[in-house]
Write an enzyme that holds these catalytic residues in place. Structure first.
Site, PDB file in Angstrom:
ATOM      1  N   GLU A  47       0.882  -1.172   0.000  1.00 46.51           N
ATOM      2  CA  GLU A  47       0.000   0.000   0.000  1.00 46.51           C
ATOM      3  C   GLU A  47       0.918   1.219   0.000  1.00 46.51           C
ATOM      4  OE1 GLU A  47      -3.001   2.516  -0.041  1.00 46.51           O
ATOM      5  OE2 GLU A  47      -1.613   2.637   1.646  1.00 46.51           O
ATOM      6  N   SER A  48       0.870   1.972  -1.090  1.00 41.34           N
ATOM      7  CA  SER A  48       1.894   3.008  -1.283  1.00 41.34           C
ATOM      8  C   SER A  48       1.836   4.124  -0.234  1.00 41.34           C
ATOM      9  CB  SER A  48       1.795   3.594  -2.693  1.00 41.34           C
ATOM     10  OG  SER A  48       0.527   4.169  -2.903  1.00 41.34           O
ATOM     11  N   CYS A  77       4.349  -2.243  -8.446  1.00 41.22           N
ATOM     12  CA  CYS A  77       3.007  -1.831  -8.018  1.00 41.22           C
ATOM     13  C   CYS A  77       3.078  -0.639  -7.047  1.00 41.22           C
ATOM     14  CB  CYS A  77       2.258  -3.029  -7.456  1.00 41.22           C
ATOM     15  SG  CYS A  77       0.486  -2.830  -7.547  1.00 41.22           S
ATOM     16  N   ARG A 103      -3.412   5.686  -9.412  1.00 47.02           N
ATOM     17  CA  ARG A 103      -3.573   4.581  -8.460  1.00 47.02           C
ATOM     18  C   ARG A 103      -4.905   3.861  -8.679  1.00 47.02           C
ATOM     19  NH1 ARG A 103      -2.466   6.247  -2.382  1.00 47.02           N
ATOM     20  NH2 ARG A 103      -3.105   4.087  -2.154  1.00 47.02           N
ATOM     21  N   ILE A 138      -2.766  -6.503  -9.049  1.00 42.34           N
ATOM     22  CA  ILE A 138      -3.574  -6.501  -7.823  1.00 42.34           C
ATOM     23  C   ILE A 138      -3.820  -5.055  -7.413  1.00 42.34           C
ATOM     24  CG2 ILE A 138      -3.729  -7.269  -5.430  1.00 42.34           C
ATOM     25  CD1 ILE A 138      -1.642  -9.458  -6.179  1.00 42.34           C
ATOM     26  N   ARG A 139      -5.014  -4.605  -7.645  1.00 42.52           N
ATOM     27  CA  ARG A 139      -5.353  -3.191  -7.352  1.00 42.52           C
ATOM     28  C   ARG A 139      -4.234  -2.291  -7.873  1.00 42.52           C
ATOM     29  NH1 ARG A 139      -6.801  -0.289  -2.222  1.00 42.52           N
ATOM     30  NH2 ARG A 139      -8.509   0.882  -3.116  1.00 42.52           N
ATOM     31  N   HIS A 175       3.186  -7.526 -10.670  1.00 38.86           N
ATOM     32  CA  HIS A 175       4.007  -8.171  -9.633  1.00 38.86           C
ATOM     33  C   HIS A 175       4.827  -9.354 -10.157  1.00 38.86           C
ATOM     34  CE1 HIS A 175       2.140  -6.261  -6.076  1.00 38.86           C
ATOM     35  NE2 HIS A 175       1.054  -6.245  -6.800  1.00 38.86           N
ATOM     36  N   GLU A 177       7.196 -10.667  -8.839  1.00 40.90           N
ATOM     37  CA  GLU A 177       7.612 -11.478  -7.680  1.00 40.90           C
ATOM     38  C   GLU A 177       6.574 -12.544  -7.322  1.00 40.90           C
ATOM     39  OE1 GLU A 177       6.530  -8.467  -7.689  1.00 40.90           O
ATOM     40  OE2 GLU A 177       5.472  -7.898  -5.854  1.00 40.90           O
TER      41      GLU A 177
HETATM   42  N1  GLN Z   1      -3.386  -0.194  -4.575  1.00 41.95           N
HETATM   43  C1  GLN Z   1      -2.091  -0.049  -3.989  1.00 41.95           C
HETATM   44  C2  GLN Z   1      -1.691   1.415  -3.902  1.00 41.95           C
HETATM   45  O1  GLN Z   1      -2.296   2.225  -4.516  1.00 41.95           O
HETATM   46  C3  GLN Z   1      -1.035  -0.815  -4.772  1.00 41.95           C
HETATM   47  C4  GLN Z   1      -1.390  -2.280  -4.818  1.00 41.95           C
HETATM   48  C5  GLN Z   1      -0.229  -3.211  -4.897  1.00 41.95           C
HETATM   49  O2  GLN Z   1       0.932  -2.865  -4.620  1.00 41.95           O
HETATM   50  N2  GLN Z   1      -0.539  -4.431  -5.237  1.00 41.95           N
HETATM   51  O3  GLN Z   1      -0.794   1.731  -3.219  1.00 41.95           O
END
Ligand code: GLN
Length: 194
Positions: A47-48, A77, A103, A138-139, A175, A177
């Site tokens: 989560e940034s 991400c 984002r 992922i998001r 990702h 990884e």
């Molecule tokens: N949605 C997250 C963000 O905005 C990033 C998601 C992720 O790193 N998989 O920070």
């Protein structure tokens, strides 16, 4: 060669596992002093905003900026968001790459998806390893624009940008990884040794 992985929050353990599998010495980074003598740094997904705030609390922002003058950095991400100069909202950023990100561009967690993408630079470096790269989103953020000396490394079939590079800085909105394909990690290591 020694690679640090920013281990404040997110999936740093997965990056660690791939690098160890590749025989690379790694170090989890939580304090500025742990950046010393590293050749590269990975900022993982997560989560940034959380990673950025923790990086501020641990006084890592300026030391990482300084590190970028000599070392290579790869953000996946959330890590890509942190590397960007603009995420279109107020949150702590490193601002190292001339990319603007959006984002959560694909919607909520349930809208996460996986797709095989073309990554020309990987096909060029590892022609024997098959063609497409299986990318897990992922998001995820999108890289809305790439300016300055940054260049596009990969896009979705509809043209939206999902990977970019600027000198020894690398940003992927997905990702690598989380898949067994280690080509992106190996490509990053080539930037580290530059
Ligand atoms: N949605 C997250 C963000 O905005 C990033 C998601 C992720 O790193 N998989 O920070």
């Amino acid at each position: 060669m020694k690679i640090g992985i920013l281990a404040l929050q997110g999936d740093f353990a997965e990056h660690n596992a791939i690098l160890e599998h590749l025989g690379v010495e790694t170090r989890q980074v939580r304090l500025p002093a742990q950046l010393e003598s590293l050749d590269g740094l990975i900022i993982p997904g997560g989560e940034s905003t959380t990673i950025g705030k923790l990086a501020e609390d641990y006084q890592l922002i300026e030391p990482i900026r300084k590190f970028s003058k000599t070392g290579a950095i790869w953000g996946t991400c959330a890590g890509a968001i942190l590397l960007s100069k603009d995420a279109r909202r107020t949150q702590p950023l490193l601002g190292l790459m001339d990319i603007t990100v959006e984002r959560n561009a694909f919607g909520r967690q349930v809208e996460s998806f996986e797709i095989d993408i073309e990554v020309p630079v990987l096909q060029e470096f590892y022609p024997q390893n098959g063609q497409t790269f299986h990318a897990v989103f992922i998001r995820a953020p999108l890289i809305e624009s790439v300016d300055g000396t940054a260049r596009i490394l990969a896009s979705l079939p509809d043209g939206r940008i999902i990977a970019a590079q600027q000198r020894k800085l690398l940003a992927t909105s997905f990702h690598p990884e989380l898949t067994p394909d280690d080509r992106f990690h190996r490509y990053f290591l080539t930037l580290v040794s530059k």
